[in-house]
Design a protein around this motif. Structure first.
Motif, PDB file in Angstrom:
ATOM      1  N   ALA A 164       0.811  -1.218   0.000  1.00 23.29           N
ATOM      2  CA  ALA A 164       0.000   0.000   0.000  1.00 23.29           C
ATOM      3  C   ALA A 164       0.849   1.275   0.000  1.00 23.29           C
ATOM      4  N   ARG A 165       0.487   2.193  -0.899  1.00 25.75           N
ATOM      5  CA  ARG A 165       1.067   3.521  -0.968  1.00 25.75           C
ATOM      6  C   ARG A 165       0.198   4.464  -0.131  1.00 25.75           C
ATOM      7  N   ASP A 170      -5.214   6.143   1.874  1.00 23.66           N
ATOM      8  CA  ASP A 170      -6.275   7.158   1.861  1.00 23.66           C
ATOM      9  C   ASP A 170      -7.570   6.573   1.301  1.00 23.66           C
ATOM     10  N   GLU A 171      -7.452   5.820   0.204  1.00 20.10           N
ATOM     11  CA  GLU A 171      -8.638   5.255  -0.433  1.00 20.10           C
ATOM     12  C   GLU A 171      -9.278   4.188   0.445  1.00 20.10           C
ATOM     13  N   LEU A 172      -8.476   3.380   1.104  1.00 20.53           N
ATOM     14  CA  LEU A 172      -9.018   2.368   2.016  1.00 20.53           C
ATOM     15  C   LEU A 172      -9.844   3.033   3.121  1.00 20.53           C
ATOM     16  N   ALA A 173      -9.364   4.164   3.597  1.00 14.49           N
ATOM     17  CA  ALA A 173     -10.103   4.887   4.631  1.00 14.49           C
ATOM     18  C   ALA A 173     -11.345   5.559   4.056  1.00 14.49           C
ATOM     19  N   THR A 174     -11.218   6.133   2.866  1.00 12.99           N
ATOM     20  CA  THR A 174     -12.362   6.790   2.211  1.00 12.99           C
ATOM     21  C   THR A 174     -13.499   5.801   1.979  1.00 12.99           C
ATOM     22  N   ALA A 188       1.846   6.578   9.880  1.00  8.73           N
ATOM     23  CA  ALA A 188       2.937   6.860  10.803  1.00  8.73           C
ATOM     24  C   ALA A 188       3.927   5.711  10.852  1.00  8.73           C
ATOM     25  N   LEU A 189       3.424   4.486  10.681  1.00  9.74           N
ATOM     26  CA  LEU A 189       4.282   3.309  10.734  1.00  9.74           C
ATOM     27  C   LEU A 189       5.049   3.102   9.439  1.00  9.74           C
ATOM     28  N   ARG A 190       4.364   3.224   8.315  1.00  5.60           N
ATOM     29  CA  ARG A 190       4.973   2.898   7.020  1.00  5.60           C
ATOM     30  C   ARG A 190       5.630   4.091   6.335  1.00  5.60           C
ATOM     31  N   PHE A 191       5.091   5.281   6.567  1.00  4.31           N
ATOM     32  CA  PHE A 191       5.624   6.478   5.921  1.00  4.31           C
ATOM     33  C   PHE A 191       5.776   7.590   6.964  1.00  4.31           C
TER      34      PHE A 191
END
Length: 222
Positions: A164-165, A170-174, A188-191
């Motif tokens: 996931a980028r 963002d889209e998963l949350a949207t 925060a963990l990945r980026f």
């Protein structure tokens, strides 16, 4: 358990005799509680499992999951597999997995479970539109690896969740596949750099006076 071992032994014998299939077993088989442990310890896995499979039934090692463990030879070198009929995540019996590989396998295969059983048609349609707007190189890989007629959409989803980028999170949350809080934690963990920049921007915005408010304060001091 003896019956399960006996059935597995017969299937292994069939593999040796035919040489045309690859043996896959439920991901937890022979792993103790490692798969379930990872589903609680890895942040991304934990939030997905807690939401879509809190009982960890996709990590089962008994019952219908052992009705058939032979997979087509074309998946011989794949790390894992997911079967819609048993709703169980599988691994290649002969593949050695590092902890990170096992996490990736589970994240990828569990994403198939979410696609089929955790998402509505509108969410799947919206994800297709997202992939069209934000394509990945993995889409070409999927179409060159899997046979024509395969469900490319679910593979696109699984590979994209696995890798996931920020735009995908963002889209998963949207689409409410994960929560906004989940998205922020994963960012925060990945980026961490991008997450910190976004937080800093929001803080600066909150601390900056609105022009009209600044003018009003200036008048009050006159």
């Amino acid at each position: 358990m003896q019956a399960v071992v006996k059935k597995l032994s017969l299937l292994l014998l069939a593999l040796v005799l035919t040489g045309c299939s690859t043996t896959y077993v439920p991901v937890s088989f022979g792993q103790g509680d490692l798969a379930k442990k990872l589903s609680h310890e890895d942040p991304f896995l934990c939030l997905l499992f807690d939401r879509y499979d809190p009982q960890r039934s996709t990590l089962s090692v008994s019952g219908a999951s052992f009705d058939e463990v032979m997979m087509p030879s074309e998946v011989k070198y794949h790390l894992g597999a997911y079967r819609r009929d048993s709703k169980v995540i599988y691994r290649n019996l002969y593949q050695e997995y590092t902890r990170d590989q096992l996490c990736s396998l589970m994240l990828h295969e569990f994403s198939h479970h979410i696609w089929y059983y955790g998402m509505k048609q509108e969410q799947r349609d919206a994800w297709r539109a997202h992939m069209a707007a934000h394509p990945t190189a993995l889409q070409a890989l999927v179409r060159s690896t899997y046979r024509p007629g395969s469900d490319f959409d679910t593979e696109d989803f699984a590979f994209t969740v696995e890798h996931a980028r920020p735009v995908d999170l963002d889209e998963l949350a949207t689409l409410k596949i994960i929560t906004q809080e989940d998205r922020d934690a994963l960012m925060a963990l990945r980026f961490p750099g991008k997450a910190a920049a976004a937080t800093g921007k929001a803080t600066r915005s909150a601390d900056t006076d609105h022009p009209a408010q600044t003018q009003l304060q200036a008048k009050e001091h006159l």
